[in-house]
Design an enzyme around this catalytic site. Structure first.
Site, PDB file in Angstrom:
ATOM      1  N   THR A 108      94.130 127.681   4.780  1.00 25.12           N
ATOM      2  CA  THR A 108      92.679 127.735   4.587  1.00 25.12           C
ATOM      3  C   THR A 108      92.254 129.065   3.977  1.00 25.12           C
ATOM      4  O   THR A 108      91.632 129.114   2.914  1.00 25.12           O
ATOM      5  CB  THR A 108      91.965 127.509   5.930  1.00 25.12           C
ATOM      6  OG1 THR A 108      92.450 126.308   6.518  1.00 25.12           O
ATOM      7  CG2 THR A 108      90.463 127.399   5.723  1.00 25.12           C
ATOM      8  N   TRP A 161      92.876 123.521  19.097  1.00 24.19           N
ATOM      9  CA  TRP A 161      93.488 123.932  17.829  1.00 24.19           C
ATOM     10  C   TRP A 161      92.693 125.067  17.164  1.00 24.19           C
ATOM     11  O   TRP A 161      92.608 125.143  15.944  1.00 24.19           O
ATOM     12  CB  TRP A 161      93.665 122.762  16.862  1.00 24.19           C
ATOM     13  CG  TRP A 161      94.656 121.753  17.349  1.00 24.19           C
ATOM     14  CD1 TRP A 161      96.015 121.834  17.303  1.00 24.19           C
ATOM     15  CD2 TRP A 161      94.369 120.501  17.985  1.00 24.19           C
ATOM     16  NE1 TRP A 161      96.587 120.721  17.853  1.00 24.19           N
ATOM     17  CE2 TRP A 161      95.607 119.881  18.278  1.00 24.19           C
ATOM     18  CE3 TRP A 161      93.188 119.847  18.329  1.00 24.19           C
ATOM     19  CZ2 TRP A 161      95.701 118.642  18.902  1.00 24.19           C
ATOM     20  CZ3 TRP A 161      93.279 118.610  18.950  1.00 24.19           C
ATOM     21  CH2 TRP A 161      94.523 118.027  19.226  1.00 24.19           C
ATOM     22  N   HIS A 162      92.128 125.951  17.995  1.00 21.67           N
ATOM     23  CA  HIS A 162      91.397 127.119  17.504  1.00 21.67           C
ATOM     24  C   HIS A 162      91.964 128.406  18.095  1.00 21.67           C
ATOM     25  O   HIS A 162      91.208 129.269  18.544  1.00 21.67           O
ATOM     26  CB  HIS A 162      89.911 127.023  17.867  1.00 21.67           C
ATOM     27  CG  HIS A 162      89.190 125.876  17.246  1.00 21.67           C
ATOM     28  ND1 HIS A 162      87.921 125.482  17.653  1.00 21.67           N
ATOM     29  CD2 HIS A 162      89.534 125.027  16.249  1.00 21.67           C
ATOM     30  CE1 HIS A 162      87.531 124.451  16.942  1.00 21.67           C
ATOM     31  NE2 HIS A 162      88.494 124.145  16.080  1.00 21.67           N
ATOM     32  N   PRO A 168      86.622 127.556  13.406  1.00 21.51           N
ATOM     33  CA  PRO A 168      87.065 128.690  12.580  1.00 21.51           C
ATOM     34  C   PRO A 168      87.079 128.455  11.073  1.00 21.51           C
ATOM     35  O   PRO A 168      87.066 129.419  10.314  1.00 21.51           O
ATOM     36  CB  PRO A 168      88.486 128.962  13.092  1.00 21.51           C
ATOM     37  CG  PRO A 168      88.934 127.682  13.708  1.00 21.51           C
ATOM     38  CD  PRO A 168      87.704 127.049  14.279  1.00 21.51           C
TER      39      PRO A 168
END
Length: 589
Positions: free
Chosen positions: A53, A534-535, A573
């Site tokens: 990302t 999942w952060h 995020p």
């Protein structure tokens, strides 16, 4: 003589053909020219390790002014993960997202990471899906786009000792990274699912938006709309501004990132790469793993040893190496390269370049579910019914609408009401009071699913947004071929268990049911059933020099991914990563 003349005319013909192809402004670079042939040493201005990302966004912006190469261990998610990454609905049902250690393996796309037993999580070992692909987790997530809060960003700036991280200074970068398309009310076709949002949180159409497309899903799960009424019944107000303008409070429909509203396909960080391939000389080394960062005798990062399916060679950086390999692999790469806790490096005979607390401070947001009975149909029921298959495909392929076009729903944020705080210890109350006033403590997501009896059940998931429990990442050898060793540290701090208990008691449920009543029983249920959001963040955290917790003294080396977050952020995020990439590119250039 005739042969020489022939060669001359052939060469001339090739040259003229090339000029014909390239002299016009319409001709653009071939996409294939951006993918490097492995095995040859090369030098660039910047090396970006990790095409995820943040990595692709930063590399693409830097490539506008510098020679840049991206080193990515994976390939192309469109090929390696197919519709599970491309079609929005399937992002909710990807088998490899299972947290069970017996998860379905997906070796082309997932790093295959499994945690140490979680002492505070029922002693379970947790599979932690991490994307190994161009686009990274923007090719694997459920596409929610939520920014941080004003107070959260201002706290970040205070910890970093740098006002450029304040909300007002970061907002232009949030805006620069995405292009907003308003909701398509006709396709959404759900009168009880209307909402308002702050249009000033985005650049106007055609005025400086970024390559990543964001909008709202073209279909609304009816179960989610009625579950949203449950949130109202719990006393939560409806948000009038949405979750992109520095406020996370109340409930509303989340904005989708990575959904192109014109095609209803995922629009990931690879949108940056596509743009860069057309307009810059960016180079990509895919299926290529970074093995070690090499430093000179001044402790400056100079090159990266890489391996393309076992073929090793060296890529050099005349300016900087930027590590963007994720919260688990970024600290691993630093440690095997000699940057990390001295005792750990010496244990594996790794020469110490810099003794720093790499891998410490892991914060992992967790959620757990309370289920209730509902009567409305839900997305999973509709999509899994064979009688609906043809119409769903036609809606999606012909009109970019229907169940398959949607990965979005409703969520809510709040600080727990006063009546649920009475059991907090003085320590927990003090810790929560130290958070910014606009930092929500709990996020709720509502979803519907089949109850196994032909009906529907509703799930209200509660997520602890600022865990006080810390985990860590370390290594088991000096090789990147051995997986990082990590412990998320779930529910090892009493502040988290007290908060989880209070959040659990907010609403009625059919599961876990009447057998779970005492605080001890509830906490046991939470420990055995909680899951990752999942952060994860914080393993290479930024901060002020000398604070003992930050990774700040390296030359020619930067880190950019969620590992640099100084604390767990309440917004998802992805939005912050895009903004950070835009900011860092601006700082460098």
């Amino acid at each position: 003589m005739k042969m020489s003349t022939r060669k001359y005319f052939l060469a001339l013909l090739f040259s003229l053909s090339f000029l014909t192809l390239t002299s016009g402004a319409k001709r653009k670079r071939l996409p294939s020219s951006a993918y490097a042939v492995p095995g040859t040493n090369a030098t660039y201005d910047y090396l970006v390790v990790g095409g995820g990302t943040a990595g692709l966004a930063l590399a693409s912006r830097l490539a506008e002014s510098f020679r840049v190469a991206v080193i990515e261990a994976g390939g192309f998610y469109e090929l390696d993960n197919g519709n599970a990454s491309v079609v929005p609905y399937y992002s909710l049902t990807i088998p490899s997202l299972s947290s069970s250690p017996d998860y379905p393996h997906q070796p082309l796309f997932d790093w295959d990471l499994v945690s140490q037993p979680q002492v505070g999580g029922g002693n379970r070992r947790i599979h932690y899906a991490q994307s190994k692909t161009l686009g990274g987790c923007s090719a694997h997530n459920t596409m929610a786009y939520l920014r941080s809060t004003r107070g959260t960003q201002d706290r970040w700036a205070q910890i970093a000792g740098d006002d450029s991280y304040k909300w007002d200074n970061m907002l232009p970068y949030y805006k620069k990274s995405v292009t907003l398309t308003p909701p398509n009310w006709q396709k959404r076709n759900m009168p009880n699912a209307t909402f308002t949002y702050d249009t000033t949180a985005f650049n106007p159409a055609g005025q400086g938006g970024g390559p990543v497309q964001i909008s709202w899903a073209n279909w609304v799960d009816p179960a989610a709309t009625w579950l949203a009424k449950c949130l109202q019944g719990m006393g939560m107000p409806k948000s009038d501004v949405g979750f992109t303008s520095g406020t996370l409070s109340g409930f509303g429909a989340w904005t989708n990132t990575e959904i192109d509203p014109t095609t209803a396909e995922r629009s990931s960080a690879t949108e940056y790469l596509k743009q860069a391939i057309e307009n810059t000389e960016i180079m990509v080394y895919h299926q290529t793993q970074a093995m070690k960062i090499n430093f000179d005798n001044t402790k400056r990062a100079r090159s990266v040893l890489v391996s393309t399916m076992g073929l090793e060679y060296t890529l050099s950086a005349s300016k900087e190496v930027i590590v963007s390999a994720g919260v688990y692999h970024s600290p691993q790469l630093l440690m095997v390269s000699g940057v990390g806790p001295k005792a750990t490096l010496q244990k594996y005979n790794i020469p110490v370049v810099s003794d720093l607390p790499v891998g410490q401070g892991l914060q992992d947001q967790i959620w757990f579910t309370v289920s209730s009975g509902i009567t409305s149909p839900n997305a999973i029921q509709i999509a899994s019914d064979p009688a609906n298959r043809e119409i769903l495909l036609r809606e999606y392929l012909d009109d970019q609408s229907g169940v398959l076009s949607s990965a979005g729903g409703y969520l809510a944020f709040e600080k727990l009401p006063s009546e649920f705080r009475t059991a907090f210890s003085k320590r927990t109350a003090s810790a929560l009071a130290a958070l910014p006033s606009d930092f929500p403590e709990i996020e709720y997501i509502v979803t519907g699913f089949p109850d196994g009896k032909g009906g529907s059940a509703g799930a209200l998931t509660a997520t602890i947004l600022h865990p006080y429990s810390f985990g860590s990442v370390t290594i088991s050898s000096g090789s990147m071929l051995d997986k990082p060793v990590f412990d998320m540290g779930w529910l090892t701090d009493s502040a988290d268990t007290e908060l989880a208990l209070a959040a659990f008691k907010l609403g009625p449920e059919i599961a876990p049911g009447s057998a779970v009543q005492s605080d001890a029983d509830i906490l046991d249920y939470i420990r055995k059933n909680c899951n990752q959001m999942w952060h994860p963040s914080g393993t290479c955290r930024m901060g002020k020099a000398g604070d003992g917790k930050s990774i700040v003294d390296m030359t020619g080396l930067r880190v950019l991914d969620t590992s640099i977050f100084p604390f767990a952020n309440p917004g998802h995020p992805t939005a912050t990563l895009y903004a950070l990439a835009e900011k860092l590119a601006d700082d460098i250039t």
